[in-house]
Design a protein around this motif. Structure first.
Motif: not given
Length: 336
Positions: A58-60, A38, A33
């Motif tokens: 990345w999370s997106d 994030k 993170h």
């Protein structure tokens, strides 16, 4: 770039700015993170030559869920990736497509041994060469019978085992590659000193030097287990260590071939003293000419292997490697 222009190449041969298909082993995946919370995945892929980190997932990102649910360290994948290079992070893979290996990929050149750390040399060939060295320099008798018996009864483990977890020959077949090199160095050293001192005051046994070199790390077949990614200590490896495990293995087989007590005792000493220092794992320092030659041959090859690993794995530009390596200091690899 169109699909027709993308070819399958070894992962370590992909150049900066090139997009290519490659077969690779996922050797590291870690969920991290940022300071503001994030999430992202840190991942590393490798082939037999080099580990290459990836651009953070990345999370997106489109691949985030796939990475979280389906990417498994120790598994092989076919990837399509762009090799990026930046001054701050060096080489990084930007994964565009990824899927697990399928049987049909073997027709396109997939070979597990080319996608995981493994010896550049045939384990079978090294195994036979070691036995040939034993026959040539030890000669017929109980000492040769001891080595032959140990090798035949532990063939699979000897072919597969790595020589270490972190520093040198840390790959499948590494124990054989290291042991073969140590045996050759030991033969050279024994011949050199026998020629330099043809009539020594102290008795000196070349067969014991060669036998000790071949068996000095034999305990590692019980100390280490190699999986697709790396080596791990067994429970007895953690609790006992390869020097004493090797001594015990030799002692058990020596009884079966009726090896003379004096020779067995000296061979055991060579094995338990080959690391020389107590904080390196040696119960005793080398206390004979034969033992110090085996230690010297082992130390030479292990240190050379450690330097070579650092130079091969380092991706920083310039004549010097990064100082952030297992040795703790930069190495000179040539140039200016």
């Amino acid at each position: 770039m169109s699909k027709a222009n993308i070819t399958i190449v070894p992962l370590s041969d992909i150049e900066a700015g090139q997009e290519a298909d490659a077969f690779a082993l996922l050797c590291e995946k870690e969920l991290l993170h940022t300071k503001d919370g994030k999430p992202f995945f840190k991942t590393v892929f490798r082939d037999a030559v080099r580990e290459i980190p990836c651009v953070p997932v990345w999370s997106d990102a489109v691949l985030f869920e796939d990475c979280r649910n389906n990417w498994i360290p120790g598994e092989f994948y076919k990837i399509r990736a762009l090799m990026r290079s930046t001054p701050q992070y060096g080489l990084q893979l930007e994964i565009h497509r990824i899927r697990p290996i399928m049987d049909a990929d073997r027709q396109d050149g997939f070979d597990p041994n080319q996608c995981r750390p493994s010896s550049r040399f045939s384990p079978e060939a090294m195994y036979e060469e070691l036995l040939a060295i034993a026959k040539t320099h030890i000669g017929k008798g109980k000492l040769l019978n001891l080595i032959t018996r140990i090798f035949k009864e532990n063939r699979s483990a000897i072919l597969e085992t790595a020589a270490a977890r972190h520093h040198h020959h840390t790959f499948a077949g590494g124990l054989l590659e290291h042991t073969l090199s140590v045996a050759k160095i030991a033969v050279f050293l024994a011949d050199h000193y026998m020629q330099t001192y043809p009539k020594p005051t102290i008795p000196f046994s070349k067969p014991l030097v060669v036998a000790g070199a071949i068996l000095h790390d034999i305990g590692k077949i019980r100390e280490l287990r190699f999986d697709a990614v790396t080596s791990h200590h067994t429970v007895e490896g953690e609790l006992i260590g390869h020097a004493l495990l090797g001594r015990d293995l030799v002692r058990d087989h020596a009884a079966e071939v009726d090896l003379e007590r004096e020779i067995r005792l000296h061979l055991e000493h060579i094995i338990i003293s080959h690391q020389r220092f107590a904080d390196w794992g040696a119960p005793k320092p080398p206390m004979s000419l034969e033992a110090v030659l085996v230690h010297s041959a082992d130390s030479c090859d292990a240190l050379f292997g450690s330097y070579l690993n650092v130079m091969l794995e380092d991706v920083s530009p310039g004549a010097m490697t990064s100082a952030k390596n297992r040795l703790g200091y930069a190495l000179f690899r040539g140039g200016s």
